[in-house]
Design an enzyme around this catalytic site. Structure first.
Site, short mmCIF file in Angstrom:
data_model
loop_
_atom_site.label_atom_id
_atom_site.label_comp_id
_atom_site.label_asym_id
_atom_site.label_seq_id
_atom_site.Cartn_x
_atom_site.Cartn_y
_atom_site.Cartn_z
N ASP A 4 0.85 -1.19 0.00
CA ASP A 4 0.00 0.00 0.00
C ASP A 4 0.89 1.24 0.00
OD1 ASP A 4 -3.26 0.17 0.84
OD2 ASP A 4 -2.13 2.05 0.98
N TYR A 43 -13.36 5.77 -14.21
CA TYR A 43 -13.46 4.56 -13.39
C TYR A 43 -14.11 3.43 -14.18
CZ TYR A 43 -14.46 1.77 -9.20
OH TYR A 43 -14.52 0.76 -8.25
#
Length: 246
Positions: free
Chosen positions: A34, A153
């Site tokens: 991450d 998206y």
């Protein structure tokens, strides 16, 4: 999952966090990847406190070089790579096409789409050396339908499904299974940014009458990652509370 080595991107929160905790509970060696160092290291601690094995690796998934470094870290730390969950992503700029900024378009495509290509490129390379592997790419229900104001998206999530199928055609015969998961709207920190009225509208789109839970998606990812799903490859698995049945 005992001793399987798994990379999970975007593992500091939401679906990625739930998946990392579940894989760790099931005995996998988990690389929590991450960009959020503090939250990612906390997930590692939670896995370790539960008796599992995990490491943190900071990665910007929009970078090809950092994706390669992530895979290299997995192999150098644990000896191989068995499973990869390409989960990291952003919602991106909310605008119709005419109003969408070029910067907003490129950002969501970089993070949500290019990252999947970069990830698979180096993950498959490592898996070919051991002759097996499973890759799970996290798409969305919006990999199948549109959603007004989310052109970047939606485009990225549609493309992930196509790229997954193509990769499966290329590598399934070499014992590398590649699938995509399509969650509906899941109650994650990503949705904390919206107000209650909009959240109620989103809930109404799901015939089951609620948003999904990260743990529910993690269970599907776990199944696709292990040998119980040995005949599953090149497919797209919505988990959507009936969203696509409308």
């Amino acid at each position: 999952m005992k001793d399987k080595v798994v990379i999970i991107s975007g593992a500091a929160s939401g679906i990625g966090e739930a998946t990392a905790l579940l894989f760790g509970k099931e005995g996998a060696k988990v690389i929590v990847a991450d960009i959020d160092i503090e939250a990612g290291k906390e997930v590692v601690k939670r896995i370790e406190r539960a008796g599992g094995i995990a490491s943190f690796f900071k990665v910007d998934v929009a970078s090809a070089a950092e994706n390669k470094s992530l895979v290299d870290f997995a192999v150098s730390t644990y000896g191989r790579l068995d499973i990869a969950v390409n989960n990291a992503g952003i919602g991106g700029e909310a605008n119709k096409i005419v109003d969408m900024s070029l910067e907003g378009w490129h950002r969501v495509i970089d993070v949500n789409l290019h990252s999947i290509f970069y990830g698979m490129k180096y993950q498959i390379e490592a898996m070919l050396k051991t002759g097996q592997g499973s890759i799970i790419n996290i798409s969305s229900i919006l990999g199948s339908v549109g959603f007004e104001g989310s052109v970047g998206y939606v485009a990225a999530k549609h493309a992930i499904v196509g790229m997954t199928r193509n990769a499966a055609l290329e590598y399934s015969s070499q014992n590398i299974r590649i699938n995509a998961v399509g969650p509906a709207f899941i109650d994650t920190p990503l949705l904390d940014q919206i107000d209650d009225d909009i959240k109620k509208q989103l809930i109404s789109l799901h015939p089951i009458g609620r948003l999904g839970r990260s743990q529910e998606v993690a269970e599907l990812i776990l199944w696709l990652g292990n040998d119980k799903a040995s005949f599953a490859t090149g497919s797209y698995y919505p988990i959507d509370g009936g969203y696509l049945a409308r």
